[in-house]
Design a protein around this motif. Sequence first.
Motif, short mmCIF file in Angstrom:
data_model
loop_
_atom_site.label_atom_id
_atom_site.label_comp_id
_atom_site.label_asym_id
_atom_site.label_seq_id
_atom_site.Cartn_x
_atom_site.Cartn_y
_atom_site.Cartn_z
N THR B 21 60.74 61.85 57.07
CA THR B 21 61.18 62.63 55.91
C THR B 21 60.39 63.73 55.21
O THR B 21 61.00 64.73 55.09
CB THR B 21 61.21 61.68 54.51
OG1 THR B 21 61.88 60.64 55.14
CG2 THR B 21 62.41 62.12 53.59
N ARG B 24 61.15 66.64 57.77
CA ARG B 24 62.42 67.46 57.04
C ARG B 24 61.99 68.30 56.02
O ARG B 24 62.54 69.36 55.69
CB ARG B 24 63.47 66.32 56.79
CG ARG B 24 64.90 66.92 55.73
CD ARG B 24 65.22 68.01 56.67
NE ARG B 24 65.93 67.74 57.94
CZ ARG B 24 66.24 68.48 59.07
NH1 ARG B 24 66.04 69.85 58.83
NH2 ARG B 24 66.61 68.15 60.02
N MET B 25 61.15 67.81 55.19
CA MET B 25 60.54 68.66 53.84
C MET B 25 59.98 70.06 54.57
O MET B 25 60.05 70.95 54.08
CB MET B 25 59.79 67.72 53.00
CG MET B 25 59.35 68.32 51.76
SD MET B 25 57.96 69.84 51.76
CE MET B 25 56.52 68.55 52.32
N GLY B 28 62.83 72.06 56.70
CA GLY B 28 64.22 72.35 55.97
C GLY B 28 64.44 73.55 55.68
O GLY B 28 63.65 74.36 55.01
N THR B 30 66.61 75.11 53.82
CA THR B 30 67.00 75.56 52.55
C THR B 30 66.40 74.82 51.28
O THR B 30 65.59 73.65 51.75
CB THR B 30 68.62 75.53 52.07
OG1 THR B 30 68.99 74.10 52.33
CG2 THR B 30 69.35 76.35 53.21
N PRO B 32 67.52 72.98 48.63
CA PRO B 32 68.16 71.68 48.39
C PRO B 32 67.75 70.59 49.59
O PRO B 32 67.74 69.30 48.99
CB PRO B 32 69.91 71.91 48.17
CG PRO B 32 69.70 73.11 47.82
CD PRO B 32 68.61 74.02 48.58
N ASP B 33 67.66 70.96 50.75
CA ASP B 33 67.07 70.28 51.76
C ASP B 33 65.70 69.52 51.32
O ASP B 33 65.64 68.49 51.50
CB ASP B 33 67.12 70.58 53.05
CG ASP B 33 68.30 71.03 53.81
OD1 ASP B 33 69.16 70.11 53.62
OD2 ASP B 33 68.50 71.93 54.57
N ARG B 34 64.94 70.35 50.79
CA ARG B 34 63.54 70.10 50.60
C ARG B 34 63.60 69.17 49.49
O ARG B 34 62.50 68.09 49.24
CB ARG B 34 62.75 71.37 50.62
CG ARG B 34 62.44 72.12 51.69
CD ARG B 34 61.52 72.88 51.38
NE ARG B 34 61.00 73.65 52.81
CZ ARG B 34 61.11 74.66 53.25
NH1 ARG B 34 62.05 75.50 52.53
NH2 ARG B 34 60.89 75.20 54.30
N VAL B 36 65.89 67.11 48.43
CA VAL B 36 66.42 65.94 48.57
C VAL B 36 65.40 65.09 49.52
O VAL B 36 65.16 63.83 49.45
CB VAL B 36 67.80 65.87 49.30
CG1 VAL B 36 68.37 64.55 50.02
CG2 VAL B 36 68.77 66.52 48.40
N ALA B 37 64.69 65.73 50.42
CA ALA B 37 63.70 65.17 51.06
C ALA B 37 62.48 64.76 50.19
O ALA B 37 61.97 63.43 50.35
CB ALA B 37 63.28 66.14 52.09
#
Lengths: 87, 91
Positions: B21, B24-25, B28, B30, B32-34, B36-37
């Motif tokens: 995860t 992904r952070m 990411g 954008t 919002p990806d970060r 949520v991660a």
Amino acid sequence: MNFENFFWILQIFIAIGLVGSSIAAIRFKNLIAAVIAMAVFSLALSVEFYVLQAPDVAIAEAGVGAGLTTAMYLLAIKNTTDEEVVE
Amino acid sequence: MMPESLFMGAMILLFLSATLTMIRMLIGPTIPDRVVALDALTTTTAGAMVLYGVITEQAVIIDVALVYAVLSYIATLYIARYLVKRRVGLA
């Protein structure tokens, strides 16, 4: 698996998280992304205090790192001009 | 002896998923990806904290997971509110 090996595996994971998130917090150009990376750094540091049997320090780090500095950094970013925030 | 080994394996798997995860952070594209991660990372790590309290048989240090869950909820709420309305604070 005995507890000794488990402890050092945890230390390796926490070290990877600390180094990765701190380098990301320095290198990110977007200010919101840097704030999120600082939140992840605070989380990893809190887990480190937790593993080293200091739960009161971990509670203080959680309160300051997750709640206070995120809100204060966002207030500061909101009050600066928009040229600094690269979308 | 056997349940402790199972708890240790479960906690190492939780930390492995937290590492994925965090990748992904880092990459990411954008914001919002970060966000949520960050939220998923905090939830995973709170579960790992509870498992560590079970392994070491100290019921006191489970409180840290509780405090961190509440405070990370507040932090995620602040970031989401900034992203939607460009405005933070209570009003």
